[in-house]
Scaffold this motif. Sequence first.
Motif, PDB file in Angstrom:
ATOM      1  N   LEU A 202       0.881  -1.280  -0.075  1.00  0.00           N
ATOM      2  CA  LEU A 202       0.038  -0.224   0.067  1.00  0.00           C
ATOM      3  C   LEU A 202       0.692   1.383  -0.099  1.00  0.00           C
ATOM      4  N   GLN A 203       0.424   2.046  -0.755  1.00  0.00           N
ATOM      5  CA  GLN A 203       1.293   3.463  -0.880  1.00  0.00           C
ATOM      6  C   GLN A 203       0.509   4.500  -0.774  1.00  0.00           C
ATOM      7  N   LEU A 204       0.291   5.419   0.000  1.00  0.00           N
ATOM      8  CA  LEU A 204      -0.304   6.547   0.294  1.00  0.00           C
ATOM      9  C   LEU A 204      -1.951   6.188   0.291  1.00  0.00           C
ATOM     10  N   TYR A 205      -2.410   5.027   0.871  1.00  0.00           N
ATOM     11  CA  TYR A 205      -3.815   4.251   0.679  1.00  0.00           C
ATOM     12  C   TYR A 205      -4.468   5.281   1.633  1.00  0.00           C
ATOM     13  N   GLU A 206      -5.727   6.134   1.093  1.00  0.00           N
ATOM     14  CA  GLU A 206      -6.539   6.941   1.791  1.00  0.00           C
ATOM     15  C   GLU A 206      -7.581   6.097   2.570  1.00  0.00           C
ATOM     16  N   LEU A 207      -7.528   6.080   3.789  1.00  0.00           N
ATOM     17  CA  LEU A 207      -8.320   5.252   4.856  1.00  0.00           C
ATOM     18  C   LEU A 207      -9.288   6.025   5.568  1.00  0.00           C
ATOM     19  N   GLU A 208     -10.678   5.613   5.645  1.00  0.00           N
ATOM     20  CA  GLU A 208     -11.388   6.253   6.052  1.00  0.00           C
ATOM     21  C   GLU A 208     -11.495   6.115   7.879  1.00  0.00           C
ATOM     22  N   ILE A 209     -11.646   7.125   8.390  1.00  0.00           N
ATOM     23  CA  ILE A 209     -11.740   7.080  10.040  1.00  0.00           C
ATOM     24  C   ILE A 209     -13.307   7.198  10.368  1.00  0.00           C
ATOM     25  N   LEU A 210     -13.720   6.290  10.899  1.00  0.00           N
ATOM     26  CA  LEU A 210     -15.179   6.296  11.463  1.00  0.00           C
ATOM     27  C   LEU A 210     -15.221   5.988  12.893  1.00  0.00           C
ATOM     28  N   ASP A 211     -16.384   7.027  13.381  1.00  0.00           N
ATOM     29  CA  ASP A 211     -16.399   6.609  14.774  1.00  0.00           C
ATOM     30  C   ASP A 211     -17.528   5.671  15.175  1.00  0.00           C
ATOM     31  N   ASP A 212     -17.812   5.495  16.582  1.00  0.00           N
ATOM     32  CA  ASP A 212     -18.758   4.413  16.968  1.00  0.00           C
ATOM     33  C   ASP A 212     -19.994   4.207  16.401  1.00  0.00           C
ATOM     34  N   HIS A 213     -20.407   5.455  15.725  1.00  0.00           N
ATOM     35  CA  HIS A 213     -21.804   5.494  15.154  1.00  0.00           C
ATOM     36  C   HIS A 213     -21.457   5.338  13.667  1.00  0.00           C
ATOM     37  N   ASN A 214     -20.329   4.910  13.088  1.00  0.00           N
ATOM     38  CA  ASN A 214     -20.000   4.625  11.602  1.00  0.00           C
ATOM     39  C   ASN A 214     -20.195   6.174  11.024  1.00  0.00           C
TER      40      ASN A 214
END
Length: 212
Positions: free
Chosen positions: A105-117
């Motif tokens: 993986l190179q500079l893969y954009e990852l979503e950050i989700l809270d407990d409520h998605n």
Amino acid sequence: DLVITGHHSRVPHAYLRIRVELAGMEGDKAVHTKAVRVAGTMRFDHSIDVRQGSAGWNAVAGAINSKDEEASDVCFTVLAEDTPTSLGEGFVNLKKDLLATEQDLQLYELEILDDHNSLQGHLRVSIHALSAMRAMQAPQVGCSTGIQQAPGGVRGELDVQVVVPAGCTGGGIVTVRHEGADFDAALPAGACPGETVTVAICSSSAAARMGG
């Protein structure tokens, strides 16, 4: 590098840090980045000793060969500075995102989700582990188009665990290298690339693929 590219408008903290957890790094062994301003950039590098027989090798090999798909997750948790408060988290799965795609993986954009998605922001992450993980896979497995069997052999089945390679699905035939010989085995129904499944091979050397 981990780059915070955005954040939810309700995030009240000026500085954030990232907790990184993967096989053998859970709990107190988790790695934390330095704190940076929201929507800032942090340079974070961490290496694991994966020489064969090391604790790192055993931990990662156990994770990617586990029946539990979540065992090979790398978890990135966004935390408020100097507090255990989690603002959200995202995951990279070593088997599905690296082994199955056959690329790091190179500079893969990852979503950050809270407990409520709910989306709280993004991280850009790079993970270079493919070559090491290939060496950890046991047994080696690849796609095949048919079964060949030498005549006269006494068939005895042996169950082995394999990671489904890219391009293969349930019902397909894979070639499994076991103890220096190649064997053909059928994948169970519903198997998907990157998953760890159990297949039956013929333990008799006479049932090995001819010419293997």
